[in-house]
Write a protein that holds these residues in place. Structure first.
Motif, short mmCIF file in Angstrom:
data_model
loop_
_atom_site.label_atom_id
_atom_site.label_comp_id
_atom_site.label_asym_id
_atom_site.label_seq_id
_atom_site.Cartn_x
_atom_site.Cartn_y
_atom_site.Cartn_z
N LEU A 190 23.45 -62.78 -48.46
CA LEU A 190 24.33 -64.03 -48.76
C LEU A 190 24.37 -64.70 -49.91
O LEU A 190 25.40 -65.13 -50.70
CB LEU A 190 23.71 -65.20 -47.82
CG LEU A 190 24.00 -65.04 -46.29
CD1 LEU A 190 23.18 -66.27 -45.58
CD2 LEU A 190 25.49 -65.34 -45.97
N ALA A 191 23.19 -64.48 -50.86
CA ALA A 191 23.08 -65.03 -52.06
C ALA A 191 24.05 -63.98 -53.03
O ALA A 191 24.48 -64.46 -54.23
CB ALA A 191 21.74 -65.08 -52.57
N ALA A 192 24.34 -62.97 -52.72
CA ALA A 192 25.02 -62.01 -53.56
C ALA A 192 26.24 -62.12 -53.31
O ALA A 192 27.38 -61.29 -54.14
CB ALA A 192 24.54 -60.24 -53.24
N GLY A 193 26.83 -63.12 -52.53
CA GLY A 193 28.39 -63.13 -52.20
C GLY A 193 28.87 -62.47 -51.05
O GLY A 193 30.02 -62.17 -50.90
N GLY A 194 27.94 -61.81 -50.27
CA GLY A 194 28.25 -60.90 -49.48
C GLY A 194 28.73 -61.94 -47.84
O GLY A 194 28.24 -63.02 -47.80
N SER A 195 29.12 -61.17 -46.93
CA SER A 195 29.40 -61.86 -45.57
C SER A 195 28.87 -61.13 -44.51
O SER A 195 29.85 -60.58 -43.41
CB SER A 195 30.99 -61.87 -45.36
OG SER A 195 31.47 -62.79 -46.48
N PRO A 196 27.44 -61.06 -44.26
CA PRO A 196 26.96 -60.32 -43.14
C PRO A 196 27.00 -61.42 -41.82
O PRO A 196 27.30 -62.30 -41.84
CB PRO A 196 25.34 -60.44 -43.54
CG PRO A 196 25.11 -61.45 -44.47
CD PRO A 196 26.55 -61.60 -45.17
N ARG A 197 26.77 -60.62 -40.63
CA ARG A 197 26.92 -61.09 -39.59
C ARG A 197 25.75 -61.02 -38.72
O ARG A 197 25.28 -59.78 -38.56
CB ARG A 197 28.13 -60.88 -38.79
CG ARG A 197 29.47 -61.22 -39.44
CD ARG A 197 30.73 -60.37 -38.85
NE ARG A 197 31.71 -60.85 -39.64
CZ ARG A 197 32.92 -59.88 -39.58
NH1 ARG A 197 33.12 -58.73 -38.48
NH2 ARG A 197 34.27 -60.19 -40.04
N ALA A 198 24.91 -61.95 -37.93
CA ALA A 198 23.88 -61.78 -37.45
C ALA A 198 23.55 -62.67 -36.18
O ALA A 198 24.17 -63.72 -36.09
CB ALA A 198 22.52 -62.07 -38.20
N VAL A 199 22.90 -62.10 -35.16
CA VAL A 199 22.43 -62.85 -33.93
C VAL A 199 21.09 -62.94 -34.25
O VAL A 199 20.49 -62.18 -34.22
CB VAL A 199 22.85 -62.30 -32.72
CG1 VAL A 199 22.24 -62.98 -31.63
CG2 VAL A 199 24.47 -62.13 -32.73
N TRP A 200 20.45 -64.26 -34.50
CA TRP A 200 19.09 -64.54 -34.64
C TRP A 200 18.30 -64.95 -33.56
O TRP A 200 18.63 -66.05 -32.80
CB TRP A 200 19.12 -65.46 -35.92
CG TRP A 200 17.74 -66.01 -36.15
CD1 TRP A 200 16.54 -65.33 -36.01
CD2 TRP A 200 17.50 -67.54 -36.49
NE1 TRP A 200 15.52 -66.32 -36.46
CE2 TRP A 200 16.18 -67.58 -36.93
CE3 TRP A 200 18.32 -68.57 -36.76
CZ2 TRP A 200 15.65 -68.82 -37.11
CZ3 TRP A 200 17.65 -69.84 -37.07
CH2 TRP A 200 16.36 -69.68 -37.27
N HIS A 201 17.30 -64.21 -33.17
CA HIS A 201 16.11 -64.62 -32.14
C HIS A 201 15.05 -65.29 -32.81
O HIS A 201 14.27 -64.50 -33.51
CB HIS A 201 15.95 -63.64 -31.29
CG HIS A 201 14.82 -64.01 -30.08
ND1 HIS A 201 13.91 -63.13 -29.99
CD2 HIS A 201 14.73 -65.02 -29.50
CE1 HIS A 201 13.23 -63.51 -29.14
NE2 HIS A 201 13.60 -64.78 -28.54
N ALA A 202 14.89 -66.62 -32.55
CA ALA A 202 13.64 -67.23 -33.54
C ALA A 202 12.40 -66.99 -32.58
O ALA A 202 12.33 -67.14 -31.42
CB ALA A 202 14.02 -68.75 -33.66
N ALA A 203 11.16 -66.98 -33.36
CA ALA A 203 9.93 -67.02 -32.65
C ALA A 203 9.56 -68.43 -32.40
O ALA A 203 10.02 -69.46 -32.80
CB ALA A 203 8.99 -66.16 -33.52
N ALA A 204 8.74 -68.49 -31.20
CA ALA A 204 8.38 -69.76 -30.94
C ALA A 204 7.43 -70.48 -31.82
O ALA A 204 6.65 -69.79 -32.57
CB ALA A 204 7.38 -69.74 -29.51
N GLY A 205 7.76 -71.62 -32.10
CA GLY A 205 6.94 -72.39 -32.84
C GLY A 205 7.39 -72.42 -34.42
O GLY A 205 6.99 -73.06 -35.25
#
Length: 689
Positions: A190-205
Motif C-alpha cells: 500500500l505504502a509503495a502505491g500498489g493495489s493489493p486485495r485481501a480478506v483479513w481474519h482478525a485474531a481474538a482480542g
C-alpha cells in the motif's frame, strides 16, 4: 367642478389609457428580449447532458438540454439543476457538457442552476450506473443514497485547506499487524502505491480499529485516499478515535446519518472538494467521492446493517468492491468471522488471505464449551436443565478478580416468552393468540401483540395456571446474575440503550456486562471473560445464514476479550459452528459452508433474485421476464402475514449468468414501468430469504 372642467377630463382619459397600454407593451417587449437573451445558448459547449431524478425505470436515461449563456459558468458537470420535464419542475445533475446533441428536435433550456457545486463526480456517476445494472434498479435511486441533500448555508462556508498526508511510521504499523500474515507485506505494498486485495481474519482480542488505522496510514503515505465502512455508529466512533491516534486530528471525516444534515453535508463537501482524503462511516460512506482513491475497506461485512434497506438495495461490501475495480484501488475485507461472500473472493483468486498464526490465535483467548456432555453430567447432574451451569459461575467468579466480564444473551427484555409450567405448552393470548411475556419482576403477563393483560391465564391443554420462562431476556439475566454475585455491579446494553464503551465503576468495583448481540460495549483493555448464553436460540432461526450469523455474533463477542482472557459458551459441544469458535477457525467454517452451498446451488455459488408482490402483479412480472436459459424459478410462495396476500418467487442462475440475470431484471423493470403495471419488488442477492 364646472361642466367645462368635466368635459376636459373626459377628453384626457383616452390619452392616459393609451400611455398605460404603450408602457405595458414596452415592458413586455423588454421582458421578452431579456428572456431571449437569457435563453441564448452558451457560446462554448451549449448542450448539457443530464440525469434527472425520475422514478419510472423506463426513463432512466440521459436527457439533453440547452445551456443558456447566463448559466454557462455555473452549469458545470456534477452541478444540481432544475429543468422542465413533462410539465413539471424536475431536479437533476449535469453529467457532461457537449458541443452538440444527437437529438434532432429543439432542446429545452435549463430552468436554473440550483447550485454550481460539483457534487456528482464522474467516478460516482459511473458507479451509480454499475450498481443500477447490478441490482436491477435506477441510477436516480442510487444517487439518492450517494449524494446527501443540499444545505445552502454549508455551501457558503469557506472551503477548508487541504490536509497534507500524515506521517507514516512503518515500525508502528508492523508492530500492530504482527502475527497477522502477510499483513506487513500488505502494508508495504500500500505504502509503495500498489493495489493489493485481501480478506483479513482478525485474531481474538485484536484492536481491529487500530489495525485499520495503520492500513489507512499506509495508503496515505503514497498520497492516496481511503474509505472504511463499518456496521454502526458505535464502530464509527471507535475507528475515529483510532485514526486520531494514528494519523492525527483532522485527517478524516465521518459520514453517518446520525450526524445531522448540516454536519453530514459539511463532511461530504470536505471530501468532494479534496480537502480530506479519508472517509469513514456506515454504509453511506461507500459512496464518498474520495480524490485519488487508494484503499477501500469494510469491517464485519456479514452484518446485515451494511445491506441498504432502500431500493435498489446495494450492499456496502459490493459497492466498495465495484469501486476497487473501477478506480484500481486496494481492497481489504476484514472481521473476526468470515462471510461466505468473502470466502468466495479467495476461492476465485480475486483476493489473498491475511490470517493470524496458530500461535497468536491460541495465545489470545481460550474458548471452552460447557453443556450436557458426559463429563459435565458426572460433575453436575443438573447441567442439562441449567441455563447457567456451575462451570460458568466459576469462570465468572474467577475472572471478576482480573477485570470486567461480558455475558451475551440473544434476547432483550425480561421474559421474552412464556410457557405452561407443567406441560410446556407455549402461553398464548386468548384475544389475538399472540405470545405472552413478562416485562418486569412485578408485572403480570401480557400479550406481546395486543398488550392484553392475562391475569387469569390457564393452560388450554392441562388447565394449569403456573407459567415458566423458556426464553429469558437481558433484564432477567442481569437480575439473576446480580443475585448470584452480590456486591458486583451489573450493567445492561441492548435495544435503545446501547453503551459504546464500558463506563468505569466506582472505586474499582467489579462489573458484569449483560448485552445482546451487537450491543456489547468496548472495555479497555478488554474483558477478562466472555460468556455466551442460550446458543441454541441463535441456531434455531429458520434461515439460510443461521449458523454463519450465529458464529459471527459469537466471534464478535469473543473478539472483545483481553489478550489472555477466557470465553465460555453454553451449548452443544458437537455443533460445527461452536467447534469452529473453539478452534478460532472461522475461515475453515466458511470454506465448508461455501462448499455445501455450492452443492445445493445456493449463493454465493449461484446468483439469486427475489420478485415479490400481489399475485396478479407477480404473475405479470414472471411472464415478462426474459430470464437466462439456465435460470430456475422457485415458487411462487406466500410470504408475510396470511391476510397480506403477498407472494414471492425466487429466480436462480449459475454465478456465471449473474450479469445476464441482472440485465433481464432491469429490462423487466423498464417494461413494467412503461406499461404502468402494478408494482413488484425486485431484489438481487437479498441478505436473507
Amino acid at each position: 367642478m364646472t361642466t367645462d372642467e368635466t368635459t376636459e377630463q373626459h377628453l384626457e382619459l383616452p390619452g392616459l389609457v393609451r400611455d398605460k397600454v404603450a408602457e405595458g407593451r414596452a415592458k413586455a417587449r423588454a421582458t421578452r428580449a431579456r428572456k431571449q437573451a437569457e435563453a441564448e445558448p452558451a457560446a462554448h459547449l451549449p448542450v448539457a447532458q443530464l440525469l434527472l431524478d425520475l422514478q419510472p425505470a423506463h426513463l432512466d436515461r440521459t436527457f439533453d438540454y440547452t445551456v443558456p449563456a447566463s448559466m454557462a459558468e455555473t452549469a458545470v458537470p456534477g452541478a444540481r439543476v432544475k429543468v422542465r420535464f413533462a410539465g413539471q419542475d424536475v431536479d437533476g445533475f449535469v453529467l457532461a457538457r457537449l458541443d452538440a446533441s444527437e437529438h434532432e428536435g429543439r432542446l429545452s433550456p435549463l430552468k436554473r442552476v440550483v447550485s454550481a457545486e460539483p457534487v456528482l463526480s464522474p467516478a460516482i456517476a459511473g458507479l451509480a450506473a454499475d450498481l443500477a445494472t447490478r441490482y436491477a434498479g435506477t441510477r436516480s435511486d442510487v444517487l439518492r443514497l450517494a449524494v446527501p441533500p443540499r444545505h445552502a448555508a454549508v455551501e457558503k462556508e469557506a472551503a477548508p485547506a487541504p490536509v497534507p498526508p500524515a506521517w507514516f511510521e512503518p515500525t508502528a504499523a508492523a508492530t500492530a499487524w504482527a502475527g497477522h500474515q502477510p499483513g506487513e507485506a500488505f502494508l508495504r505494498h500500500l505504502a509503495a502505491g500498489g493495489s493489493p486485495r485481501a480478506v483479513w481474519h482478525a485474531a481474538a482480542g485484536s484492536d481491529w480499529a487500530v489495525l485499520l488505522a495503520h492500513a489507512v496510514a499506509s495508503v496515505r503515505a503514497s498520497g492516496r485516499g481511503a474509505i472504511v465502512c463499518v456496521p454502526d455508529g458505535k464502530d464509527v466512533a471507535r475507528l475515529a478515535a483510532a485514526l486520531d491516534e494514528v494519523l492525527g486530528a483532522g485527517q478524516h471525516v465521518a459520514l453517518t446519518a446520525d450526524s445531522g444534515p448540516a454536519a453530514r453535508y459539511r463532511s461530504f463537501l470536505a471530501v468532494s472538494r479534496g480537502a480530506v482524503r479519508v472517509a469513514i462511516g456506515t454504509r453511506a460512506a461507500a459512496f464518498a467521492p474520495i480524490h485519488d482513491l487508494g484503499l477501500v475497506a469494510v469491517w464485519d461485512d456479514g452484518d446485515d446493517l451494511l445491506a441498504e434497506p432502500r431500493a435498489p438495495y446495494p450492499h456496502a461490501r459490493e459497492t466498495l468492491l465495484l469501486r476497487a475495480e473501477r478506480e484500481d484501488a486496494a481492497a481489504l475485507v476484514g472481521g473476526f468471522a468470515r462471510s461466505v461472500e468473502a470466502e468466495q473472493l479467495l476461492r476465485s483468486g480475486w483476493a489473498r488471505q491475511i490470517a493470524p498464526t496458530r500461535t497468536l490465535a491460541r495465545e489470545r483467548v481460550l474458548v471452552g464449551i460447557t453443556g450436557a456432555s458426559d463429563i459435565e453430567l458426572d460433575r453436575d447432574p443438573l447441567t442439562r436443565a441449567s441455563r447457567v451451569p456451575r462451570e460458568v459461575h466459576q469462570a465468572v467468579r474467577a475472572a471478576l478478580t482480573e477485570g470486567p466480564v461480558l455475558v451475551q444473551t440473544p434476547r432483550r427484555g425480561y421474559a421474552a416468552a412464556l410457557a405452561c409450567e407443567r406441560c410446556r405448552t407455549p402461553a398464548r393470548c386468548t384475544v389475538c393468540t399472540g405470545p405472552l411475556r413478562l416485562t418486569g419482576p412485578a408485572t403480570p403477563p401480557a400479550c406481546a401483540w395486543c398488550g392484553t393483560v392475562a391475569d387469569h391465564w390457564a393452560c388450554p391443554v392441562c388447565d394449569h395456571r403456573g407459567l415458566r420462562a423458556p426464553v429469558l431476556g437481558d433484564a432477567r439475566t442481569a437480575e439473576e446474575l446480580g443475585r448470584a454475585f452480590p456486591g458486583v455491579r451489573v450493567v445492561t446494553s441492548s435495544g435503545d440503550r446501547v453503551l459504546p464503551a464500558l463506563p468505569a465503576g466506582p472505586g474499582g468495583r467489579p462489573t458484569i456486562v449483560v448485552a445482546t448481540p451487537g450491543a456489547e460495549p468496548v472495555a479497555t483493555p478488554g474483558y477478562a471473560a466472555v460468556v455466551l448464553l442460550d446458543s441454541w436460540l441463535l441456531l434455531g432461526r429458520p434461515d439460510l445464514r443461521t449458523e454463519e450469523e450465529a458464529l459471527r455474533r459469537w466471534s464478535n463477542a469473543v473478539g472483545l476479550a483481553a489478550p489472555g482472557g477466557r470465553a465460555v459458551v453454553v451449548g452443544d459441544p458437537a455443533h460445527p459452528a461452536l467447534q469452529a469458535l473453539v478452534r478460532w477457525d472461522q475461515p475453515g467454517f466458511a470454506r465448508r459452508e461455501a462448499e455445501q452451498r455450492a452443492e445445493a446451488h445456493l449463493p454465493p455459488a449461484s446468483r439469486l433474485a427475489t420478485i415479490s408482490g400481489d399475485p396478479g402483479a407477480l404473475d405479470d412480472a414472471l411472464t415478462l421476464l426474459a430470464a437466462p436459459t439456465d435460470a430456475e424459478v422457485l415458487g411462487p410462495v406466500a410470504v408475510g402475514p396470511p391476510d397480506a396476500d403477498r407472494w414471492r418467487a425466487v429466480v436462480r442462475v449459475p454465478r456465471a449468468e449473474g450479469v445476464a440475470l441482472s440485465r433481464a431484471l432491469l429490462e423487466l423493470q423498464r417494461l413494467r414501468s412503461a406499461r404502468k403495471l402494478d408494482a413488484v419488488r425486485v431484489q438481487v442477492d437479498p441478505p436473507t430469504l
